[in-house]
Scaffold this active site. Structure first.
Site, mmCIF file in Angstrom:
data_model
loop_
_atom_site.group_PDB
_atom_site.id
_atom_site.type_symbol
_atom_site.label_atom_id
_atom_site.label_comp_id
_atom_site.label_asym_id
_atom_site.label_seq_id
_atom_site.Cartn_x
_atom_site.Cartn_y
_atom_site.Cartn_z
ATOM 1 N N ASP A 204 0.823 -1.218 0.000
ATOM 2 C CA ASP A 204 0.000 0.000 0.000
ATOM 3 C C ASP A 204 0.850 1.259 0.000
ATOM 4 O O ASP A 204 0.372 2.332 -0.366
ATOM 5 C CB ASP A 204 -0.923 -0.012 1.224
ATOM 6 C CG ASP A 204 -1.907 1.150 1.205
ATOM 7 O OD1 ASP A 204 -2.665 1.259 0.230
ATOM 8 O OD2 ASP A 204 -1.906 1.950 2.158
ATOM 9 N N LEU A 285 -7.657 6.807 1.974
ATOM 10 C CA LEU A 285 -7.785 7.809 0.912
ATOM 11 C C LEU A 285 -6.557 7.891 0.017
ATOM 12 O O LEU A 285 -6.494 8.754 -0.868
ATOM 13 C CB LEU A 285 -8.038 9.193 1.536
ATOM 14 C CG LEU A 285 -9.340 9.338 2.334
ATOM 15 C CD1 LEU A 285 -9.394 10.708 2.998
ATOM 16 C CD2 LEU A 285 -10.551 9.145 1.438
ATOM 17 N N ARG A 286 -5.589 6.995 0.255
ATOM 18 C CA ARG A 286 -4.360 7.077 -0.537
ATOM 19 C C ARG A 286 -4.642 6.850 -2.019
ATOM 20 O O ARG A 286 -4.018 7.471 -2.881
ATOM 21 C CB ARG A 286 -3.331 6.072 -0.007
ATOM 22 C CG ARG A 286 -1.939 6.294 -0.572
ATOM 23 C CD ARG A 286 -0.900 5.444 0.138
ATOM 24 N NE ARG A 286 -0.562 6.009 1.431
ATOM 25 C CZ ARG A 286 -0.634 5.357 2.579
ATOM 26 N NH1 ARG A 286 -1.056 4.117 2.590
ATOM 27 N NH2 ARG A 286 -0.302 5.931 3.706
ATOM 28 N N GLY A 287 -5.570 5.973 -2.350
ATOM 29 C CA GLY A 287 -5.904 5.724 -3.748
ATOM 30 C C GLY A 287 -6.456 6.959 -4.432
ATOM 31 O O GLY A 287 -6.107 7.266 -5.584
#
Length: 350
Positions: A204, A285-287
């Protein structure tokens, strides 16, 4: 390859045939390091290391504080060491130089001291100073940290990388003595899926995930072999043949880094990107963040100041496919699920 002046010669990036997905992901990270790096998975002998090492000749120069082992930024407090901050607080002048962004290799057999750095306890106790020998994380600050066969990396080193990637700082503690320094880097990893998967926590941390495979077209395979043979036979001449293309790409990357702040993405498109992430049940929320950044970097690279739906389509699988898995027994999705949801939400035909 080493030339007669004992300098390492890399295969020109612009001479590489195929593997467009991987090349795009790497270039976008040069334009915007905050994308968060690239994980590259593919078969043996597909040129992963060759392509990554060819980046060295494309990397731009950055301003650093002279004689600082951490490549400290002369103005940004988040990217400078405590020593440099102290000098600024004391109104001391700083010597500033330009330096090419570095690509630092992290070997699989590296020790914790080699990665994080070491504290000389004896010197600290006798002389009363914090004697610190910087490690690879110090050298990689504001640069690129490359790990070949990252899926074989020892778990304790994975934990160290996770800590540094999450905080942007590396902290070394020994016998009650603690030393910290900035460690913000573009993390690039490569590996063969047959040798095992990455821990989800580390996977991730990579902003993008590129999949590459063995070229099947016989004519293209012959062309690749001939390119490599020509390079091995006359490397200097081969590099000269691509000099202008290399310089054009370097200039484009430089201008893209300068103009990135001017690129915009429509609010309704940002909503749709987040809707896709929600539909795919992607944690955190990284995506969302990475997809927005990558789309803007691509638009800027192609000399546009407005992100299009085509830009989002080209980067969204790279940004989201490795964030889909929840079942550890599932294999990595090639991007089919992401494309299906993208098509539904953007009402877009591939």
């Amino acid at each position: 390859m080493i030339n007669q002046n004992n300098q390492k010669i890399n295969f020109p990036f612009t001479a590489i045939i195929g593997q467009e997905e991987m090349k795009l992901a790497l270039l976008l990270n040069i334009i915007d390091p905050k994308i968060g790096g690239v994980m590259i998975m593919g078969d043996r002998g597909t040129g992963k290391s060759t392509i990554i090492r060819s980046l060295v000749d494309l990397l731009p120069e950055i301003s650093v504080v002279a004689n600082d082992p951490y490549n400290s930024h002369p103005l940004d407090f988040e990217l400078m060491s405590n020593e440099v901050r102290q000098k600024l607080n004391n109104n001391e002048s700083l010597d500033i130089i330009s330096k090419k962004i570095q690509l630092i290799d992290l070997p699989l057999g590296a020790t914790e001291d080699r990665v994080c750095g070491t504290i000389d306890i004896e010197k600290a106790l006798q002389d009363g100073i914090k004697a610190f020998e910087p490690g690879l994380l110090a050298k990689a600050n504001r640069g690129i940290l490359y790990i070949d066969e990252v899926n074989l990396l020892d778990d304790h080193l994975v934990d160290l990388l996770l800590d540094a990637a999450a905080s942007g700082w590396n902290t070394v503690e020994r016998e009650g003595i603690s030393i910290s320094h900035p460690s913000r880097f573009i993390l690039i990893g490569s590996g063969n899926p047959e040798e095992g998967e990455l821990r989800p926590q580390l996977l991730d941390r990579f902003g993008m995930h590129a999949q590459i495979g063995t070229v099947k077209d016989p004519e293209l395979r012959v062309q690749i072999v001939e390119q490599r043979t020509a390079f091995d036979k006359e490397p200097t001449q081969f590099i000269q043949n691509y000099e202008q293309m290399q310089q054009n790409l370097i200039q484009n990357l430089y201008e893209s880094r300068q103009n990135l702040k001017n690129v915009t993405i429509l609010y309704q498109d940002r909503i749709k990107i987040s809707q896709i992430c929600s539909e795919l049940n992607i944690d955190g929320l990284r995506g969302d963040l990475v997809t927005n950044r990558a789309a803007k970097a691509l638009a800027c690279f192609e000399k546009r100041l407005q992100v299009t739906h085509k830009d989002i389509e080209r980067v969204i699988c790279l940004c989201l496919r490795h964030r889909l898995r929840t079942d550890p027994l599932e294999t990595m999705d090639s991007g089919t699920k992401v494309k299906e949801i993208f098509q539904q939400i953007f009402d877009y035909e591939f």
